[in-house]
Design an enzyme around this catalytic site. Structure first.
Site, PDB file in Angstrom:
ATOM      1  N   ASP A   1      27.571  17.425 -86.045  1.00  0.00           N
ATOM      2  CA  ASP A   1      29.010  17.236 -85.786  1.00  0.00           C
ATOM      3  C   ASP A   1      29.192  16.266 -84.606  1.00  0.00           C
ATOM      4  O   ASP A   1      29.706  16.639 -83.562  1.00  0.00           O
ATOM      5  CB  ASP A   1      29.680  18.596 -85.480  1.00  0.00           C
ATOM      6  CG  ASP A   1      29.073  19.336 -84.295  1.00  0.00           C
ATOM      7  OD1 ASP A   1      27.883  19.087 -83.956  1.00  0.00           O
ATOM      8  OD2 ASP A   1      29.783  20.167 -83.678  1.00  0.00           O
TER       9      ASP A   1
ATOM     10  N   HIS B   1      21.562  20.455 -75.066  1.00  0.00           N
ATOM     11  CA  HIS B   1      21.721  21.351 -76.229  1.00  0.00           C
ATOM     12  C   HIS B   1      20.991  20.801 -77.458  1.00  0.00           C
ATOM     13  O   HIS B   1      19.889  21.211 -77.776  1.00  0.00           O
ATOM     14  CB  HIS B   1      23.209  21.545 -76.547  1.00  0.00           C
ATOM     15  CG  HIS B   1      23.958  22.337 -75.528  1.00  0.00           C
ATOM     16  ND1 HIS B   1      23.521  23.547 -75.058  1.00  0.00           N
ATOM     17  CD2 HIS B   1      25.141  22.094 -74.899  1.00  0.00           C
ATOM     18  CE1 HIS B   1      24.389  24.024 -74.175  1.00  0.00           C
ATOM     19  NE2 HIS B   1      25.390  23.154 -74.062  1.00  0.00           N
TER      20      HIS B   1
END
Ligand code: BDR
Ligand code: CA
Length: 313
Positions: free
Chosen positions: A10, A242
């Site tokens: 995303d 992340h």
């Protein structure tokens, strides 16, 4: 032989970093990007995936667009305060010339996994909707995938999208519970390790100094993302790593310390999106019969950061 991976993404500033990290790693062969809502709506995630491949000179890699909403309800909306309205730090990227393939993300994943049994690793770095839809479309992918290495979840630490839950899992807890329960080899690279892995302002400066278009793009988009961390997490300078942590795991699992626990995902109430492990000695009916999942609990953060910088700068 490089490992074949499909990145479900995303994009997203840290997604861009992870995709570029993978593209510049000889251990990996990125055979496709599939897109999902999360940091932005899915349509924009697709445009950004195409733009990133154009920047990297890799428009040969197919992009397949994924679901626009979670399994059980509407998408709650993007996070422009984290990644920018455009998902890329508000840098006004030109439109993409390349196009997505006319196949859904789930269909692409199924086709690729079934065509190369035991060869493909799925690397979801967004909500897990496409992966759950692929399992629904063809349950045999569970026996035919090589690995699933996902960025998401929080076993023993607090959340980031809510006090209880991490953002990717919070965006579609029902899908995540399916993925953790499918009986395939899953590794969860979640906040337990990503919140221990810090790219400092000095590390981030290295992107600006590097003379390649991938690093230059990161240098442009990362200041917006960095500002989010520095105002949201007391004492943090720079960013937490992340999505790139999942790529680092695929390249070199020895960078991480792993426990094997069954995971259930809360779908109700204030814990919605929380990944609950059954720790040794305490279990309950909801965890009985559930497969063990590799849960990353420790990380050699210095080596993860050094590996990514080595590949990109
Ligand atoms: C995850 O949420 C998104 O903002 C990041 O891209 C990452 O995938 C971290 O919780
Ligand atoms: Ca992401």
């Amino acid at each position: 032989m490089p490992q074949k991976i499909i990145i479900d993404t995303d994009p997203g500033v840290d997604d861009a970093m992870a995709i570029f990290f993978a593209l510049r790693s000889p251990e990996l062969d990125v055979i496709g990007l599939t897109t999902i809502f999360g940091n932005v709506h899915t349509e924009l995630a697709t445009v950004n995936a195409l733009r990133l491949l154009a920047i990297a000179g890799r428009t040969d890699i197919p992009v397949a667009e994924g679901a626009h909403d979670p399994l059980t309800g509407p998408f709650e909306g993007p996070v422009p305060y984290v990644h920018g309205d455009d998902g890329q730090g508000n840098v006004n990227l030109p439109p993409a010339d390349n196009r997505a393939i006319p196949q859904t993300a789930a269909a692409f994943i199924v086709e690729q996994v079934m065509a190369a049994p035991g060869a493909i690793t799925l690397v979801p770095i967004g909500p897990l909707t496409n992966i759950a839809l692929a399992l629904r479309l063809e349950p045999r992918i569970a026996a035919n995938v090589k690995n699933v290495v996902l960025m998401g979840g929080n076993a023993l630490v607090p959340g980031n999208a809510s006090p209880s839950a991490e953002a990717n899992i919070h965006n579609d807890p029902e899908a995540a519970d399916i993925v953790f329960g499918a009986g395939w080899p899953v590794t969860m690279v979640g906040l337990d390790v990503t919140h221990k892995t810090n790219m400092t302002p000095e590390h981030l400066d290295a992107y600006a100094q590097a003379d390649n278009p991938l690093a230059q793009h990161i240098a442009r988009i990362v200041p917006f993302y960095r500002a989010y961390f520095e105002r949201s997490f007391s004492g943090v300078k720079g960013i937490y790593v992340h999505d790139s942590s999942a790529i680092a795991y695929v390249i070199d699992p020895t960078l991480f310390e792993v426990e094997r626990w069954p995971i259930r995902v809360a779908t109700q109430g204030i814990s919605r999106g929380k990944t609950w492990p059954a720790l040794p000695g305490v279990t309950g009916p909801a965890w009985e019969g559930r497969p063990l999942v590799n849960v990353c609990v420790g990380v050699d953060a210095d080596r993860v950061v050094a590996l990514e910088l080595d590949r990109l700068t």
